[in-house]
Design an enzyme around this catalytic site. Structure first.
Site, PDB file in Angstrom:
ATOM      1  N   GLY A  10      40.547  29.250  48.246  1.00  0.00           N
ATOM      2  CA  GLY A  10      41.789  29.906  48.688  1.00  0.00           C
ATOM      3  C   GLY A  10      41.530  30.820  49.874  1.00  0.00           C
ATOM      4  N   ALA A  11      40.544  30.433  50.713  1.00  0.00           N
ATOM      5  CA  ALA A  11      40.128  31.293  51.834  1.00  0.00           C
ATOM      6  C   ALA A  11      41.178  31.371  52.936  1.00  0.00           C
ATOM      7  CB  ALA A  11      38.812  30.771  52.413  1.00  0.00           C
ATOM      8  N   THR A  12      42.175  30.477  52.906  1.00  0.00           N
ATOM      9  CA  THR A  12      43.216  30.518  53.935  1.00  0.00           C
ATOM     10  C   THR A  12      44.481  31.221  53.418  1.00  0.00           C
ATOM     11  OG1 THR A  12      43.935  28.337  53.192  1.00  0.00           O
ATOM     12  CG2 THR A  12      42.432  28.382  55.067  1.00  0.00           C
ATOM     13  N   LYS A  17      43.424  37.073  52.966  1.00  0.00           N
ATOM     14  CA  LYS A  17      43.691  37.720  54.262  1.00  0.00           C
ATOM     15  C   LYS A  17      43.978  39.214  54.103  1.00  0.00           C
ATOM     16  CE  LYS A  17      47.762  36.808  55.891  1.00  0.00           C
ATOM     17  NZ  LYS A  17      48.892  35.950  56.248  1.00  0.00           N
ATOM     18  N   VAL A  88      41.020  20.760  45.538  1.00  0.00           N
ATOM     19  CA  VAL A  88      40.444  21.102  44.227  1.00  0.00           C
ATOM     20  C   VAL A  88      40.204  19.901  43.321  1.00  0.00           C
ATOM     21  CG1 VAL A  88      41.255  23.497  44.134  1.00  0.00           C
ATOM     22  CG2 VAL A  88      42.674  21.693  43.206  1.00  0.00           C
ATOM     23  N   ASP A 179      41.874  42.737  37.110  1.00  0.00           N
ATOM     24  CA  ASP A 179      43.164  43.399  36.909  1.00  0.00           C
ATOM     25  C   ASP A 179      43.093  44.555  37.899  1.00  0.00           C
ATOM     26  OD1 ASP A 179      45.018  45.450  36.039  1.00  0.00           O
ATOM     27  OD2 ASP A 179      45.323  44.209  34.272  1.00  0.00           O
ATOM     28  N   HIS A 180      43.819  44.435  39.019  1.00  0.00           N
ATOM     29  CA  HIS A 180      43.522  45.396  40.095  1.00  0.00           C
ATOM     30  C   HIS A 180      43.863  46.835  39.706  1.00  0.00           C
ATOM     31  CE1 HIS A 180      47.800  45.056  41.354  1.00  0.00           C
ATOM     32  NE2 HIS A 180      47.599  46.204  41.970  1.00  0.00           N
ATOM     33  N   HIS A 241      48.650  44.892  33.484  1.00  0.00           N
ATOM     34  CA  HIS A 241      48.407  46.229  34.059  1.00  0.00           C
ATOM     35  C   HIS A 241      48.830  47.370  33.117  1.00  0.00           C
ATOM     36  CE1 HIS A 241      47.623  43.924  37.568  1.00  0.00           C
ATOM     37  NE2 HIS A 241      48.871  43.800  37.976  1.00  0.00           N
ATOM     38  N   LYS A 346      58.511  54.309  44.496  1.00  0.00           N
ATOM     39  CA  LYS A 346      57.260  53.642  44.165  1.00  0.00           C
ATOM     40  C   LYS A 346      56.344  54.681  43.540  1.00  0.00           C
ATOM     41  CE  LYS A 346      53.633  50.882  44.403  1.00  0.00           C
ATOM     42  NZ  LYS A 346      53.465  49.845  43.396  1.00  0.00           N
TER      43      LYS A 346
HETATM   44  N1  NDP Z   1      48.839  37.599  47.283  1.00  0.00           N
HETATM   45  C1  NDP Z   1      48.729  38.636  46.459  1.00  0.00           C
HETATM   46  O1  NDP Z   1      49.020  39.787  46.799  1.00  0.00           O
HETATM   47  C2  NDP Z   1      48.216  38.451  45.062  1.00  0.00           C
HETATM   48  C3  NDP Z   1      47.795  37.216  44.618  1.00  0.00           C
HETATM   49  N2  NDP Z   1      47.287  37.094  43.361  1.00  0.00           N
HETATM   50  C4  NDP Z   1      46.793  35.814  42.875  1.00  0.00           C
HETATM   51  O2  NDP Z   1      45.817  35.324  43.793  1.00  0.00           O
HETATM   52  C5  NDP Z   1      45.863  33.916  43.871  1.00  0.00           C
HETATM   53  C6  NDP Z   1      46.083  33.480  45.319  1.00  0.00           C
HETATM   54  O3  NDP Z   1      47.309  33.990  45.765  1.00  0.00           O
HETATM   55  P1  NDP Z   1      47.765  33.911  47.306  1.00  0.00           P
HETATM   56  O4  NDP Z   1      46.614  34.102  48.217  1.00  0.00           O
HETATM   57  O5  NDP Z   1      48.915  34.832  47.408  1.00  0.00           O
HETATM   58  O6  NDP Z   1      48.292  32.407  47.448  1.00  0.00           O
HETATM   59  P2  NDP Z   1      48.572  31.574  48.785  1.00  0.00           P
HETATM   60  O7  NDP Z   1      49.602  30.580  48.427  1.00  0.00           O
HETATM   61  O8  NDP Z   1      48.791  32.440  49.951  1.00  0.00           O
HETATM   62  O9  NDP Z   1      47.179  30.824  49.035  1.00  0.00           O
HETATM   63  C7  NDP Z   1      46.767  29.788  48.209  1.00  0.00           C
HETATM   64  C8  NDP Z   1      45.411  29.289  48.656  1.00  0.00           C
HETATM   65  O10 NDP Z   1      45.069  28.204  47.808  1.00  0.00           O
HETATM   66  C9  NDP Z   1      44.692  27.087  48.607  1.00  0.00           C
HETATM   67  N3  NDP Z   1      45.116  25.862  47.936  1.00  0.00           N
HETATM   68  C10 NDP Z   1      46.353  25.547  47.491  1.00  0.00           C
HETATM   69  N4  NDP Z   1      46.345  24.336  46.927  1.00  0.00           N
HETATM   70  C11 NDP Z   1      45.088  23.873  47.018  1.00  0.00           C
HETATM   71  C12 NDP Z   1      44.447  22.678  46.620  1.00  0.00           C
HETATM   72  N5  NDP Z   1      45.107  21.701  45.992  1.00  0.00           N
HETATM   73  N6  NDP Z   1      43.142  22.528  46.888  1.00  0.00           N
HETATM   74  C13 NDP Z   1      42.448  23.511  47.511  1.00  0.00           C
HETATM   75  N7  NDP Z   1      42.989  24.670  47.905  1.00  0.00           N
HETATM   76  C14 NDP Z   1      44.298  24.849  47.670  1.00  0.00           C
HETATM   77  C15 NDP Z   1      45.424  27.274  49.906  1.00  0.00           C
HETATM   78  O11 NDP Z   1      44.730  26.597  50.912  1.00  0.00           O
HETATM   79  P3  NDP Z   1      45.481  25.698  52.024  1.00  0.00           P
HETATM   80  O12 NDP Z   1      46.762  26.376  52.305  1.00  0.00           O
HETATM   81  O13 NDP Z   1      44.522  25.663  53.155  1.00  0.00           O
HETATM   82  O14 NDP Z   1      45.665  24.420  51.364  1.00  0.00           O
HETATM   83  C16 NDP Z   1      45.360  28.773  50.083  1.00  0.00           C
HETATM   84  O15 NDP Z   1      44.123  29.131  50.654  1.00  0.00           O
HETATM   85  C17 NDP Z   1      46.965  33.505  42.903  1.00  0.00           C
HETATM   86  O16 NDP Z   1      46.386  33.272  41.634  1.00  0.00           O
HETATM   87  C18 NDP Z   1      47.846  34.730  42.827  1.00  0.00           C
HETATM   88  O17 NDP Z   1      48.564  34.781  41.604  1.00  0.00           O
HETATM   89  C19 NDP Z   1      47.143  38.176  42.517  1.00  0.00           C
HETATM   90  C20 NDP Z   1      47.537  39.420  42.911  1.00  0.00           C
HETATM   91  C21 NDP Z   1      48.147  39.672  44.187  1.00  0.00           C
HETATM   92  O1  LIG Z   2      50.006  42.696  40.250  1.00  0.00           O
HETATM   93  C1  LIG Z   2      51.037  43.107  40.749  1.00  0.00           C
HETATM   94  O2  LIG Z   2      51.087  44.380  41.158  1.00  0.00           O
HETATM   95  C2  LIG Z   2      52.028  44.782  42.146  1.00  0.00           C
HETATM   96  C3  LIG Z   2      52.074  46.304  42.088  1.00  0.00           C
HETATM   97  O3  LIG Z   2      50.778  46.773  42.373  1.00  0.00           O
HETATM   98  P1  LIG Z   2      50.564  48.216  42.980  1.00  0.00           P
HETATM   99  O4  LIG Z   2      49.080  48.319  43.133  1.00  0.00           O
HETATM  100  O5  LIG Z   2      51.299  48.257  44.291  1.00  0.00           O
HETATM  101  O6  LIG Z   2      51.133  49.198  42.018  1.00  0.00           O
HETATM  102  C4  LIG Z   2      53.382  44.194  41.897  1.00  0.00           C
HETATM  103  O7  LIG Z   2      54.216  44.467  43.016  1.00  0.00           O
HETATM  104  C5  LIG Z   2      53.257  42.703  41.762  1.00  0.00           C
HETATM  105  O8  LIG Z   2      54.531  42.155  41.421  1.00  0.00           O
HETATM  106  C6  LIG Z   2      52.264  42.340  40.698  1.00  0.00           C
HETATM  107  O9  LIG Z   2      52.004  40.937  40.743  1.00  0.00           O
END
Ligand code: NDP
Ligand SMILES: O=C1O[C@H](COP(=O)(O)O)[C@@H](O)[C@H](O)[C@H]1O
Length: 497
Positions: A10-12, A17, A88, A179-180, A241, A346
């Site tokens: 999930g590096a992209t 990021k 994957v 669990d952040h 949380h 907040k």
């Molecule tokens: N974003 C956030 O703030 C938070 C996210 N999370 C959790 O972190 C995880 C990632 O979230 P997030 O970064 O937002 O998700 P995104 O949708 O932004 O990114 C998903 C990533 O998964 C990769 N991906 C998707 N499908 C495939 C596949 N079939 N094979 C290989 N790679 C794949 C994508 O790569 P590509 O696009 O190159 O295919 C991309 O790098 C989730 O479990 C989410 O619940 C938890 C807390 C906060």
């Molecule tokens: O995990 C999550 O937390 C955020 C709230 O986190 P905080 O560090 O800003 O308090 C929440 O907005 C989001 O829905 C949830 O997935």
């Protein structure tokens, strides 16, 4: 620190990021990354190493909390980064990955310690873990660790199934469930700060009348309709949380638990939580969904008018709960928890209300975010701060560590193999066990869904939940002490950041 390879699925994506790269960079600046370190980013899109590095650079320029002050240093950091396409489900991609990991280990002379960080949707966790195992990626003679993001399961059954699958490839000591909230500096420092303030202020002999744990947000569902509309506040915040905050607090009372007992105490607390029968959920839980309203002067739409949300969605964006712990210390103390989106402010905070004779109230307030502080509110006016209090304040200030992000702390802990602030499977399972009757009641429509105006503190029923016991939510604009200090004496143990 031992050398390691960081394999990032999930590096992209968005999390990588916004959180993971800036956290790694901060660790690099602070000399807290292994001196020999390799990162291999994975995603479906085709990227050269150079484009990947330049994307990471962009993320640092945008999201690094201390900014990029040393361009040469950043280049050195980026030299550790490589990219490979991986779908994957495609087994041959894991073989190619193994080859790349081994080549990098050889060229950098790295011991084969491998950390697999799954920053991808939870539907991929099982497949990735199984493929790591089958491909031999997990069979080198260094350590291996699996870091996973929430959500961990959708309910009790799916969480158990997922755990069984993960255990075929990684044992519990190798699984790091993020669990952040457990990585938040105030949560980690709460014990030290709390006990210093309690002893300085002679609260040791006082009884706790009630505890309130709130994590309220002004944000709405944002771009996450697909996930959130199936999760709701109960799975998104409460099951993980909020219950973790409760566990973290209770390891401090009646006495501070020793580090090696923390897991045991957390489990004990979860086991002592009085279960709620699904037919009785309406007496303990309030469920809400935001309607339209005004937040900080801006009009916002209701949940059902958000993009990607069904116009008749029954999903919850708010939950308030009354919990009880059946153990000698907590048995007479109600614990109230609330969390919700599109509320008036907040803030994540814990308020401990002490019993008192007469109408004056003593409150201990632990602010977890966005401010970080522990303060005592005494409602009798006119008391001067004593010298002792001031001494305590400066002593507490020396405990500060700087404004770290939770991801910096947790990624560092995972790299050094410290699992203290990760969710253990037993805690996850026990929290799903407690939450399951609530999910059943939601599913069977045994609980009304109250629509609350955005920009408030949730449905009125949430206030009634406390009023029945003679309490009210503190620091809620409807209540008198919304600004502590306005009615009584207040002083704050700043946790400077
Ligand atoms: N974003 C956030 O703030 C938070 C996210 N999370 C959790 O972190 C995880 C990632 O979230 P997030 O970064 O937002 O998700 P995104 O949708 O932004 O990114 C998903 C990533 O998964 C990769 N991906 C998707 N499908 C495939 C596949 N079939 N094979 C290989 N790679 C794949 C994508 O790569 P590509 O696009 O190159 O295919 C991309 O790098 C989730 O479990 C989410 O619940 C938890 C807390 C906060
Ligand atoms: O995990 C999550 O937390 C955020 C709230 O986190 P905080 O560090 O800003 O308090 C929440 O907005 C989001 O829905 C949830 O997935």
């Amino acid at each position: 620190m031992e050398p390691a390879t960081f394999v990032l699925f999930g590096a992209t994506g968005d999390l990588a990021k916004r959180k993971i790269y800036p956290a790694l960079y901060q660790l690099f600046i602070e000399d807290k990354l292994p001196s020999s370190f390799s990162l291999i980013g994975l995603g479906r899109r085709e990227l050269s190493d150079e484009t990947f590095q330049s994307n990471v650079e962009q993320s640092l320029l945008t999201f690094s909390r201390s900014g990029v002050k040393d361009a040469e240093g950043m280049k050195k950091f980026l030299r550790a980064f490589r990219y490979q396409v991986l779908e994957v489900n495609r087994k041959e991609d894991y073989k190619k990955l193994l080859q790349m990991v081994e080549e990098r280990e050889q060229s950098l002379n790295l011991v084969p310690n491998r950390m697999f960080y799954l920053s991808v949707g939870p539907e991929f966790f099982e497949t990735i873990a199984a493929n790591i195992h089958e491909s031999g990626l997990g069979s080198a003679n260094g350590w291996k660790r699996l870091v996973i993001e929430k959500p961990f399961g959708h309910d009790l059954l799916s969480a158990r199934q997922l755990n069984l699958k993960l255990n075929q490839a990684f044992n519990e000591t190798e699984i790091y469930r993020i669990d952040h909230y457990l990585g938040k500096p105030m949560v980690q420092q709460m014990g030290q700060l709390l006990h210093a303030s309690l002893s300085e202020l002679d609260f040791s002999s006082r009884k706790i009348a009630s505890v309130q744990i709130s994590a309220i947000e002004t944000l709405g569902v944002e771009e996450r309709a697909g996930y959130y509309d199936h999760a709701g506040a109960i799975r998104d915040m409460f099951q993980n949380h909020m219950l973790q905050l409760l566990m973290m607090l209770t390891i401090e009372f009646p006495n501070r638990s020793k580090v090696d007992e923390v897991g045991k105490i957390k489990r004990q607390i979860m086991k002592s939580l009085v279960p709620i029968n699904k037919m009785d959920v309406h007496n303990h839980i309030v469920r809400g969904q935001y309607g339209s309203g005004v937040i900080k002067g801006e009009k916002v739409v209701g949940y059902r008018d958000e993009s990607g949300i069904a116009s008749d969605s029954q999903n919850d964006t708010f939950i308030a709960a009354r919990l009880q712990i059946k153990d000698p210390f907590w048995k007479d103390t109600p614990i109230y928890i609330r969390t919700g989106k599109r509320l008036n402010e907040k803030a994540t905070k814990i308020v401990i209300e002490f019993t008192s004779e007469g109408s004056s109230k003593d409150l201990l307030i632990i602010e977890i975010g966005p401010n970080e502080a522990i303060s005592i509110q005494r409602s009798e006016a006119g008391k001067e701060l004593s010298n002792e209090d001031i001494a305590a304040r400066s002593q507490l200030n020396t405990l500060e560590e700087g404004a770290k992000d939770a991801y910096e702390i947790l990624i560092h802990d995972a790299l050094v193999g410290d699992k203290t602030y990760f969710a253990h499977w037993d805690e996850v399972e026990l929290s799903w066990e407690w939450v399951q009757p609530l999910l059943d009641a939601y599913q069977e429509n045994l609980l009304p869904l109250h629509i609350y105006p955005s920009g408030t503190y949730g449905p009125d029923e949430s206030d009634k939940l406390l009023a029945r016991d003679g309490f009210h939510w503190w620091f809620d604009s409807k209540n008198e002490l919304n600004n502590y200090g306005t009615k009584g004496e207040s002083y704050t143990y700043e946790y400077n950041t």
